[in-house]
Design a protein around this motif. Sequence first.
Motif, PDB file in Angstrom:
ATOM      1  N   LYS A 271       0.801  -1.315   0.038  1.00 40.11           N
ATOM      2  CA  LYS A 271       0.001  -0.155   0.031  1.00 40.11           C
ATOM      3  C   LYS A 271       0.774   1.050  -0.028  1.00 40.11           C
ATOM      4  O   LYS A 271       0.629   2.199  -0.679  1.00 40.11           O
ATOM      5  N   TYR A 272       1.927   1.153   0.848  1.00 43.48           N
ATOM      6  CA  TYR A 272       2.654   2.512   0.874  1.00 43.48           C
ATOM      7  C   TYR A 272       3.354   2.697  -0.311  1.00 43.48           C
ATOM      8  O   TYR A 272       3.532   3.889  -0.866  1.00 43.48           O
ATOM      9  N   ASP A 273       3.837   1.702  -1.173  1.00 48.06           N
ATOM     10  CA  ASP A 273       4.625   2.007  -2.337  1.00 48.06           C
ATOM     11  C   ASP A 273       3.844   2.335  -3.262  1.00 48.06           C
ATOM     12  O   ASP A 273       4.243   3.156  -4.119  1.00 48.06           O
ATOM     13  N   ILE A 290       1.983  -4.736  -9.213  1.00 46.91           N
ATOM     14  CA  ILE A 290       2.388  -5.065  -7.786  1.00 46.91           C
ATOM     15  C   ILE A 290       2.206  -6.450  -7.534  1.00 46.91           C
ATOM     16  O   ILE A 290       3.311  -6.980  -6.733  1.00 46.91           O
ATOM     17  N   PHE A 291       1.449  -7.326  -7.715  1.00 42.44           N
ATOM     18  CA  PHE A 291       0.993  -8.534  -7.672  1.00 42.44           C
ATOM     19  C   PHE A 291       2.181  -9.480  -8.286  1.00 42.44           C
ATOM     20  O   PHE A 291       2.697 -10.343  -7.584  1.00 42.44           O
ATOM     21  N   GLU A 292       2.662  -9.105  -9.502  1.00 40.75           N
ATOM     22  CA  GLU A 292       3.745  -9.727  -9.933  1.00 40.75           C
ATOM     23  C   GLU A 292       4.993  -9.500  -9.351  1.00 40.75           C
ATOM     24  O   GLU A 292       5.968 -10.367  -9.196  1.00 40.75           O
ATOM     25  N   ASN A 335      -5.017  -3.837  -1.532  1.00 41.46           N
ATOM     26  CA  ASN A 335      -5.786  -3.420  -0.464  1.00 41.46           C
ATOM     27  C   ASN A 335      -5.940  -4.269   0.749  1.00 41.46           C
ATOM     28  O   ASN A 335      -6.743  -3.762   1.614  1.00 41.46           O
ATOM     29  N   ALA A 336      -5.463  -5.579   0.848  1.00 42.22           N
ATOM     30  CA  ALA A 336      -5.893  -6.396   1.655  1.00 42.22           C
ATOM     31  C   ALA A 336      -4.971  -6.313   3.180  1.00 42.22           C
ATOM     32  O   ALA A 336      -3.791  -5.541   2.994  1.00 42.22           O
ATOM     33  N   GLY A 337      -5.497  -6.528   4.204  1.00 49.19           N
ATOM     34  CA  GLY A 337      -4.741  -6.473   5.572  1.00 49.19           C
ATOM     35  C   GLY A 337      -4.822  -7.659   5.970  1.00 49.19           C
ATOM     36  O   GLY A 337      -5.484  -9.062   5.644  1.00 49.19           O
ATOM     37  N   MET A 338      -4.096  -7.837   7.243  1.00 50.39           N
ATOM     38  CA  MET A 338      -4.000  -9.497   7.852  1.00 50.39           C
ATOM     39  C   MET A 338      -5.049 -10.117   7.917  1.00 50.39           C
ATOM     40  O   MET A 338      -5.346 -11.233   8.118  1.00 50.39           O
ATOM     41  N   LYS A 339      -6.396  -9.129   8.450  1.00 51.23           N
ATOM     42  CA  LYS A 339      -7.403  -9.689   8.792  1.00 51.23           C
ATOM     43  C   LYS A 339      -8.301 -10.409   7.709  1.00 51.23           C
ATOM     44  O   LYS A 339      -9.261 -11.151   7.999  1.00 51.23           O
TER      45      LYS A 339
END
Length: 414
Positions: A271-273, A290-292, A335-339
């Motif tokens: 997210k930061y990048d 980003i995924f790649e 956009n995912a988080g640990m949760k």
Amino acid sequence: MFEYTIANGIIVSPGKKAHTGKLGIKEEKIISSNNGNVKIDLKEKSFVYPSLINTHDHLQGNYRPPVGPAEGTFYLTWLPWDQDLKASQTFAERSKLDREDLYALSGYKCLFSGVTTVNDHFPHQLNSQILPTLPIRAFQEYGLAHECSSYDLKWGDGIKIEHEGAKKNKWPFITHLSEGFDKEAMHSVEMLEKLRVLDSNCLLIHCIAFSDEDIKKVAKAGASVSWCGFSNMFMFNVTAKIRKMLKAGINLTIGTDSSATGSANLLAELKYDRDLYRKLYGEDLPAKTIFEMVTVNAAKAFWMQERIGSLKDGMLGDIMVLKANENCPYENLVNAGMKDIELLILAGKPIFGEMRFLDIFRKNELPEGYTKIKVGDRVMFVKGDPAGLYREVRKKVGFKKELDYLPFEPEEEV
């Protein structure tokens, strides 16, 4: 032996269009035609990705809060940061913990952000015994240098010998490079050229002082770069010329650096990048790119592209299942988080997941070596005992320490 099928998930793999389908697992590997006795039905409510790959971390250094320059100032090289670190309260507090504690914390920093493969940028003589104890894959098949300067830490057997070994074994040769703006950092690519070690085995970390000519040389050599945007901005107020690197065709990956200077974990770094790229260039960095960078590109940088980084038949079963919060699978990841992690699998073996996935173990109770924690309102199984580790950390430092890369409260009853 593990043999099961993940069915009706939205499969997201590099080079293929996302689609609803199934993945079979037999022992350690992905076998798409497998119809194992155990079937896990995701009901088209979850995305299935290759688990993530972090190309740069220092596992002994993952402690909080970060240590950086005095307010309003920034570093010229890494060396004054090292001096500030050792004089800091963070370092004094961290020193109350054993190396085993610090490495275990780092293993869970990776696990809880969907990372199953990471490089610990330390010499083999320091980490070879401890890496196999972690809940994730911290691989040992690499050559390294600390960096290419007269004031580096002289890790390994020397740049030429380490690179020669990496090339012979088809491993990456990993080094910090151009991490700062003194004369040596500005000419570090030239040093690699003079030593005749600039090639596709190289995974170069940071690279913030690269000139346009350096970028051309690195691209031509086929070397990879690990971008650590948060750490770069925190320490130096500048980062690598990412847009030019992408346009030059460099195999670009993402690393967190240690959380002593970097982001909390890889999900936070993504997210930061992306936000940083938007601020720097006034345009978007596509979520698919980003995924790649954290899957297939990272696998290539580690010379592991035949084993990890995608969901093809015969690859190791390194899999992450995320809740489908968005229609686009790539936006959903960034956009995912640990949760949002529902299940994490390493080489076919679940290491973290919701209790509904216990069927994979062919039993209705926790296997030996696993414990339960509560992440948000979900009870989860996890390999090892991170809650016990967290409690031990608090006991050793003498207060209720909170670490933002651990998504649970260890005192909460499960």
